[in-house]
Design a protein around this motif. Structure first.
Motif: not given
Ligand code: ATP
Length: 286
Positions: A112-116, A148-154, A160-161, A167-172
């Motif tokens: 969700e960063l396309a416009k940046w 290292d706690e990569p989602f804690s600041s979001l 969640r997204d 997780f999906t990337q890691i799995e696939e």
């Protein structure tokens, strides 16, 4: 196939030993979570695995793998745009400009960063910068991801997204990963192997220990005390301190109230005037 083997890693800062003979072996695609109290050595160990910190004792072998490291706080090149930051790993891998930009735009869309794309890091919020960091770690197609706690600041939704996407990337892609988190859902969902860092010692965690870590209980002298819901103590309540219990680097005090009931409390060192009182064994908090 084994991709890394760290054996008896010892790390000291000045005279203090932070890691005590820590060992970890990972196979291709294997995922482990590391839990542990604040200051227990999780980040230090992750940095040693990433090759960002030298260690003092033990051995560390890697098969020729690509590694990516996502730190708690985003680290971006300030003179590069978001897109340039993102596709930097592809540049290092000598992917052609057109191709790497096309891949980059897909990743920007996902985060969700396309416009940046053409903005500079200072124009982004901390959470947006972290999303660039996470996407950059994945874009180079790593064999091992150290997080290292990569989602804690979001914020909750983005966290969640992003988590779902990573997780999906890691799995696939069968990426192996070492994941440091304080998040119960993340630890349970992410891996079958949960390890606990306890004052520089790394060990397999039992279900009970995981529950304890997440504040659901306190194991002391083989007894299990549910301490799920904290209540703030009225500091005016007189208590008789019985003893101190150390658990994962956290000091709990067993105290007796005037009416004779026993409580376990944590004293919040940052706010010396408050204490958090937990219900004792069997007692359910309202
Ligand atoms: N560069 C450094 N110099 C001196 N001491 C350090 C350095 N880096 C970390 N430490 C110390 O090492 C110990 C472990 O720190 P580390 O960051 O690995 O803990 P952690 O488990 O990741 O904690 P948190 O969950 O709070 O991030 C701490 O006591 C910390 O103060």
């Amino acid at each position: 196939m084994e991709i890394i083997r760290a054996e008896n890693i010892t790390k000291r800062f000045e005279n203090e030993t932070i890691l005590h003979e820590v060992s970890l072996t990972l196979r291709r695609g294997e995922k482990v979570t590391i839990l542990g109290g604040s200051g227990s050595g999780k980040t230090t160990f992750l940095k040693v695995l990433a090759g960002l910190l030298p260690f003092d004792g033990g051995s560390y072998q890697k098969s020729g793998i690509k590694m990516a490291y996502i730190s708690q706080k985003p680290v971006l090149f300030s003179h590069m745009t978001v897109l340039e930051n993102l596709i930097f790993p592809l540049k290092c891998q000598k992917v052609k400009r057109k191709e790497r930009e096309a891949i980059g735009r897909v990743f920007l869309e996902k985060s969700e960063l396309a416009k940046w794309a053409d903005a500079y890091p200072f124009e982004l919020s901390g959470g947006q910068q972290q999303r660039v960091s996470v996407a950059r770690a994945l874009i180079g197609n790593p064999d091992l991801l150290l997080m290292d706690e990569p989602f804690s600041s979001l914020d909750v939704r983005l966290g969640r997204d992003m988590r779902q996407w990573v997780f999906t990337q890691i799995e696939e892609r069968q990426i192996a990963a070492v994941f440091v988190t304080h998040h119960y859902e993340e630890a349970k969902v992410f891996s079958e192997r949960v390890l606990l860092m306890d004052n520089g010692l790394l060990k397999e965690a039992t279900e009970a220990e995981i529950d304890v870590f997440f504040g659901d209980g306190l194991l002391y002298e083989d007894a299990y005390y549910p301490i799920g819901a904290w209540r703030m103590a009225d500091f005016g309540v007189p208590v008789r301190v019985e003893r101190q219990v150390m658990l994962y680097g956290q000091a709990y005090w067993s105290v007796i109230l005037e009416d004779g009931t026993q409580k376990f409390i944590i004293v919040d060192e940052n706010r010396a005037e408050t204490a958090y009182i937990a219900p004792v064994r069997g007692e359910k908090d309202a």
